[in-house]
Motif scaffolding. Structure first.
Motif, mmCIF file in Angstrom:
data_model
loop_
_atom_site.group_PDB
_atom_site.id
_atom_site.type_symbol
_atom_site.label_atom_id
_atom_site.label_comp_id
_atom_site.label_asym_id
_atom_site.label_seq_id
_atom_site.Cartn_x
_atom_site.Cartn_y
_atom_site.Cartn_z
ATOM 1 N N PRO A 125 0.829 -1.200 0.000
ATOM 2 C CA PRO A 125 0.000 0.000 0.000
ATOM 3 C C PRO A 125 0.870 1.259 0.000
ATOM 4 O O PRO A 125 2.081 1.188 0.207
ATOM 5 C CB PRO A 125 -0.787 -0.115 1.302
ATOM 6 C CG PRO A 125 0.084 -0.927 2.190
ATOM 7 C CD PRO A 125 0.814 -1.875 1.304
ATOM 8 N N SER A 126 0.233 2.385 -0.202
ATOM 9 C CA SER A 126 0.946 3.656 -0.241
ATOM 10 C C SER A 126 1.715 3.895 1.060
ATOM 11 O O SER A 126 1.201 3.651 2.145
ATOM 12 C CB SER A 126 -0.066 4.775 -0.469
ATOM 13 O OG SER A 126 0.612 5.994 -0.587
ATOM 14 N N GLY A 127 2.960 4.303 0.930
ATOM 15 C CA GLY A 127 3.753 4.643 2.108
ATOM 16 C C GLY A 127 4.444 3.466 2.769
ATOM 17 O O GLY A 127 5.031 3.616 3.833
ATOM 18 N N LYS A 178 8.088 1.021 -0.661
ATOM 19 C CA LYS A 178 8.497 0.411 -1.931
ATOM 20 C C LYS A 178 9.425 1.322 -2.711
ATOM 21 O O LYS A 178 10.495 0.916 -3.152
ATOM 22 C CB LYS A 178 7.284 0.132 -2.832
ATOM 23 C CG LYS A 178 6.059 -0.383 -2.158
ATOM 24 C CD LYS A 178 4.911 -0.533 -3.142
ATOM 25 C CE LYS A 178 4.293 0.777 -3.566
ATOM 26 N NZ LYS A 178 3.414 1.419 -2.610
ATOM 27 N N SER A 179 8.988 2.587 -2.866
ATOM 28 C CA SER A 179 9.802 3.522 -3.653
ATOM 29 C C SER A 179 11.144 3.745 -2.990
ATOM 30 O O SER A 179 12.166 3.825 -3.669
ATOM 31 C CB SER A 179 9.093 4.867 -3.796
ATOM 32 O OG SER A 179 7.922 4.716 -4.527
ATOM 33 N N THR A 180 11.145 3.824 -1.678
ATOM 34 C CA THR A 180 12.396 4.047 -0.958
ATOM 35 C C THR A 180 13.372 2.906 -1.238
ATOM 36 O O THR A 180 14.549 3.142 -1.491
ATOM 37 C CB THR A 180 12.113 4.171 0.547
ATOM 38 O OG1 THR A 180 11.130 5.176 0.731
ATOM 39 C CG2 THR A 180 13.357 4.545 1.313
ATOM 40 N N LEU A 181 12.863 1.687 -1.243
ATOM 41 C CA LEU A 181 13.714 0.535 -1.518
ATOM 42 C C LEU A 181 14.299 0.628 -2.927
ATOM 43 O O LEU A 181 15.494 0.410 -3.148
ATOM 44 C CB LEU A 181 12.880 -0.748 -1.357
ATOM 45 C CG LEU A 181 13.642 -2.059 -1.237
ATOM 46 C CD1 LEU A 181 14.568 -2.028 -0.044
ATOM 47 C CD2 LEU A 181 12.671 -3.224 -1.121
HETATM 48 N N1 LIG Z 1 12.964 12.046 2.011
HETATM 49 C C1 LIG Z 1 12.110 11.607 2.943
HETATM 50 N N2 LIG Z 1 12.081 12.185 4.165
HETATM 51 C C2 LIG Z 1 11.236 11.739 5.128
HETATM 52 N N3 LIG Z 1 10.368 10.731 4.952
HETATM 53 C C3 LIG Z 1 10.342 10.124 3.763
HETATM 54 C C4 LIG Z 1 11.210 10.530 2.691
HETATM 55 N N4 LIG Z 1 10.958 9.733 1.625
HETATM 56 C C5 LIG Z 1 9.992 8.893 2.010
HETATM 57 N N5 LIG Z 1 9.622 9.112 3.282
HETATM 58 C C6 LIG Z 1 8.610 8.358 4.044
HETATM 59 O O1 LIG Z 1 8.890 6.996 3.941
HETATM 60 C C7 LIG Z 1 7.704 6.253 3.771
HETATM 61 C C8 LIG Z 1 7.829 5.354 2.575
HETATM 62 O O2 LIG Z 1 7.860 6.173 1.425
HETATM 63 P P1 LIG Z 1 7.855 5.557 -0.021
HETATM 64 O O3 LIG Z 1 7.959 6.680 -0.977
HETATM 65 O O4 LIG Z 1 8.876 4.502 -0.121
HETATM 66 O O5 LIG Z 1 6.407 4.928 -0.085
HETATM 67 P P2 LIG Z 1 5.756 4.085 -1.253
HETATM 68 O O6 LIG Z 1 5.595 2.702 -0.743
HETATM 69 O O7 LIG Z 1 6.501 4.264 -2.498
HETATM 70 O O8 LIG Z 1 4.330 4.749 -1.355
HETATM 71 P P3 LIG Z 1 3.532 5.263 -2.643
HETATM 72 O O9 LIG Z 1 2.800 4.087 -3.180
HETATM 73 O O10 LIG Z 1 2.592 6.253 -2.062
HETATM 74 O O11 LIG Z 1 4.513 5.848 -3.591
HETATM 75 C C9 LIG Z 1 6.565 7.246 3.674
HETATM 76 O O12 LIG Z 1 5.869 7.252 4.893
HETATM 77 C C10 LIG Z 1 7.248 8.562 3.443
HETATM 78 O O13 LIG Z 1 6.548 9.581 4.079
#
Ligand SMILES: Nc1ncnc2c1ncn2[C@@H]1O[C@H](COP(=O)(O)OP(=O)(O)OP(=O)(O)O)[C@@H](O)[C@H]1O
Ligand SMILES: [Mg+2]
Lengths: 397, 300
Positions: free
Chosen positions: A74-76, A79-82
């Motif tokens: 799900p969102s947040g 995934k993107s961070t990885l």
């Molecule tokens: N540069 C940053 N500074 C602080 N928090 C961050 C940063 N980048 C991401 N986060 C936090 O890390 C968490 C994971 O973010 P991420 O972008 O990986 O989510 P995601 O799984 O890709 O979600 P989505 O489907 O919405 O893109 C989120 O809660 C986000 O707020």
């Protein structure tokens, strides 16, 4: 006994498609089962903290060459961070990332053998389609002729030749998406990362684009890692799926495995429609687990899950595995009476929403071809639900 | 009735800018232009002919001529003033760009919460009178001023610097005064650039410095262009800075114009200088307008 409502009740029709893909083009492709192969990408105990917030929590994944690997959640969930850590835009707080045997944890993004397709495409607005696609090749110092050749090849693959001289803002969303993909594969990287590559497309275009992605991935023989929050998309394109929740890795398995043998209630509910009954383990015999449900029903299911008597577990049942009939089945396990409350007619199949005596709602699925031979079931009918012992999945998480 | 009111409104909306242009630009321009065709006279006002109803329009017009313009071209002082002004404006524009770009870049890259504050700091000097700020530069640049004292204290120089009353001082003054006009459009265009474009460039193998030249800089061109014109156009006609900071050898058309007007009391010749200056600047002004127009189109 509890019925978990699947997240995609609304588009029940699509849950058909969300099932494991039948004619997988990679039948027999399972490098993760081969202990002699070393992985193409290895996330080793990766943790990423933003200040106090843990975005990715101790994730270890092996991804093999030529895989189409999906990160789903799900969102947040991180995934993107990885993915961004693999591309080099974020540095892991802990852990190492190894690509093709080389530790790249500290390598800057412009040296990594990895190309990424961005969610917003990130096309250079001041360059033509041609120059966008050739950008990466130019950085390598490739000769003009060679660049032209490679760009033409990529444009041919994605049917972009007629747009070569256009700027990105003169293209439709679908065309921009293809340019972004062409740019990511133009350098023929061994690894292509895609962050929600189809997120901006409408549903129809999206399905078309999914097949295009699969085609490109197969013809180029590249390893693809895709990030998506769309379970259907992951099921359609991926060789394996990693399900993430709140920064934690929940399960890594093939689409079929994830669908048939979800490990946790969360995954069972996330992928496809599912009914979940709660109960306690009453008996564990070889290969079989018996469960006493809260309402006095008795369930028995084949499972190799290691549980102990008295443990609270869930039993997940896909709607298509539940039989529905007017006659009482002559078995005393895996049987529940109820009343039809709602029927969703979907052409070849129908969804029956049945209310049990205890007030739970269960969804069963039946093919409509049976209508003519069997008695038809309508609203308010008293019915019996039953399922074979190999239908249920025991959930401990 | 209502139709008439809305008609009126429409006329007002269309007419207002024209009226503004007419009153504040065209009429003054024609007055100056007419003046430039007159001859100097020891009278009040110090030119002839003056229009009188009794002699009629044709008699009035027949006395106007282009004598002043031919004179401007015959004396190299004026041509040199124009050329020197253009040269000083050109180089100070480039200097301003070189100073402003890193500042604007830093602003655009700063944390979002800081940006309004940084913007405030750039605009802050406007809260003090322009003249006072130029006088402050005199205090800094003069031989016994802060700059020389400071450098002598540091032991970097032994003699006071001779910057005051040179063209160098004029460059310093112009770069300082016009810096905000360069920073603001640069910042506006740099801030609009999507950071993922730079990530994409790096992802495709471009080192940060190359990514800057291939992506950031080209995308900031509208800001570079607008900023340069905003500095160049007023700098060409600048009078106060060369007058207060420059020496007698700093030739600028604004100063020449001032001298003609107030010292020589040759209003017609001064007007001719002004009209010619406007003609010189028309090309960059039109360029600027077109660029703004294109920006607005692109923004839609
Ligand atoms: N540069 C940053 N500074 C602080 N928090 C961050 C940063 N980048 C991401 N986060 C936090 O890390 C968490 C994971 O973010 P991420 O972008 O990986 O989510 P995601 O799984 O890709 O979600 P989505 O489907 O919405 O893109 C989120 O809660 C986000 O707020
Ligand atoms: Mg994301």
């Amino acid at each position: 006994m509890v019925v978990a409502t699947a997240p995609s009740q609304a588009n029940a029709a699509s849950s058909q498609r969300a099932g494991p893909r039948t004619a997988a083009p990679q039948t027999g492709f399972a490098p993760w089962k081969n202990p002699d192969l070393s992985p193409m990408v290895r996330f080793e105990g990766i943790t990423k903290r933003f200040d106090d917030f843990v975005a990715v929590n101790n994730v270890t994944i092996d991804i093999y060459e030529k895989e189409f690997f999906a990160l789903l959640g799900p969102s947040g969930c991180g995934k993107s961070t990885l993915l961004r850590m693999l591309a080099g835009f974020e540095r892991p707080t802990e852990g190492r990332i190894i690509v093709a045997g080389q530790d790249i944890t500290d390598m800057p993004p412009y040296e990594r053998p990895v190309n990424m397709m961005f969610q917003s495409y990130a096309l250079f607005p001041h360059m033509t389609v041609e120059r966008n696609i050739g950008f990466g090749l130019k950085q390598e110092g490739m000769s003009k002729d060679k660049i032209e050749e490679r760009v033409d090849e990529a444009m041919g693959m994605l049917e972009l030749r007629q747009f070569a001289k256009r700027k990105p803002n003169q293209l439709s969303g679908g065309q921009q998406q293809r340019v972004a993909l062409a740019r990511a594969i133009a350098k023929k990287p061994r690894l292509v990362l895609l962050d929600e590559p189809l997120g901006a497309l409408d549903k129809k275009l999206r399905q078309q684009a999914q097949f295009e992605l699969m085609r490109i991935q197969e013809t180029t023989g590249t390893t693809f890692i895709i990030v998506t929050h769309d379970q259907e998309e992951a099921m359609t394109v991926a060789s394996r799926i990693a399900v993430m929740e709140k920064g934690l890795l929940q399960q890594v398995a093939t689409p079929g495995d994830i669908y048939e043998n979800p490990k946790t209630r969360y995954i069972a509910g996330f992928i496809g429609d599912v009914n979940v009954f709660e109960g306690t383990v009453s008996k564990v015999s070889e290969g079989c687990i018996e469960i006493d449900a809260a309402d006095g029903y008795k369930f028995k299911t084949k499972s190799s899950e290691s549980v102990t008597v008295g443990q609270k577990v869930g039993l997940a049942l896909r709607p298509e595995k539940i039989r529905i009939g007017r006659e009482k089945p002559n078995s005393d396990v895996n049987v529940i009476p109820g009343k039809v409350e709602d029927i969703g007619y979907l052409g070849s199949i129908s969804h029956y929403h049945v209310r049990t005596a205890a007030g739970e709602r269960i969804t069963a699925l039946r093919a409509n071809a049976a209508h003519t031979v069997e008695q038809s079931i309508t609203w308010e009918d008293a019915v019996w639900l039953d399922w074979p012992v190999d239908a249920g999945v025991v959930l401990t998480g | 009735m209502r139709a008439r009111i809305s008609d009126l409104k429409r006329w007002y909306v269309i007419g207002a800018p024209f009226l503004w242009l007419l009153v504040f630009f065209l009429i003054p321009f024609f007055i100056v232009f007419k003046l430039s065709l007159s001859d100097v006279a020891t009278a009040i006002p110090p030119y002839t002919p003056t229009f009188s109803w009794s002699k009629g329009i044709s008699a009035f017009i027949s006395q106007l001529d282009f004598e002043n313009y031919t004179f401007l071209f015959s004396d190299p002082l004026y041509i040199n003033s124009y050329l020197s002004s253009l040269k000083i404006a050109f180089f100070s524009t480039i200097l301003t760009l070189l100073v402003a770009y890193p500042m604007a870049y830093g602003m655009a890259r700063a944390p979002k919460s800081w940006q309004p504050t940084l913007m405030m700091l750039v605009i802050l000097p406007f809260w003090t009178s322009f003249l006072i700020r130029i006088y402050a530069w005199i205090a800094i640049l003069k031989p016994e001023g802060f700059l020389s004292l400071f450098l002598i204290k540091l032991g970097l120089i032994s003699e006071p610097l001779q910057i005051m009353n040179t063209t160098t001082a004029v460059y310093i003054g112009i770069v300082y005064s016009y810096l905000p006009f360069m920073i603001l459009p640069l910042y506006a265009s740099l801030e609009k650039i999507n950071p993922s474009l730079l990530e994409a460039a790096q992802d495709l193998g471009s080192q940060p410095w190359r990514a800057f030249w291939q992506v950031t800089f080209p995308l900031s061109m509208p800001g570079v262009f607008a900023g340069c014109l905003l500095v160049f156009i007023p700098a060409v006609g600048e009078f106060v800075i060369p007058d207060l900071l420059g020496g007698s050898d700093t030739l600028m058309i604004g100063k020449t114009l001032w001298t003609e007007f107030f010292n020589n009391r040759d209003w017609p010749l001064a007007s001719a200088v002004a009209v010619l200056l406007l003609l010189v600047l028309i090309i960059p002004i039109v360029l600027f307008q077109r660029q703004q127009e294109m920006e607005r189109e692109a923004g839609r």
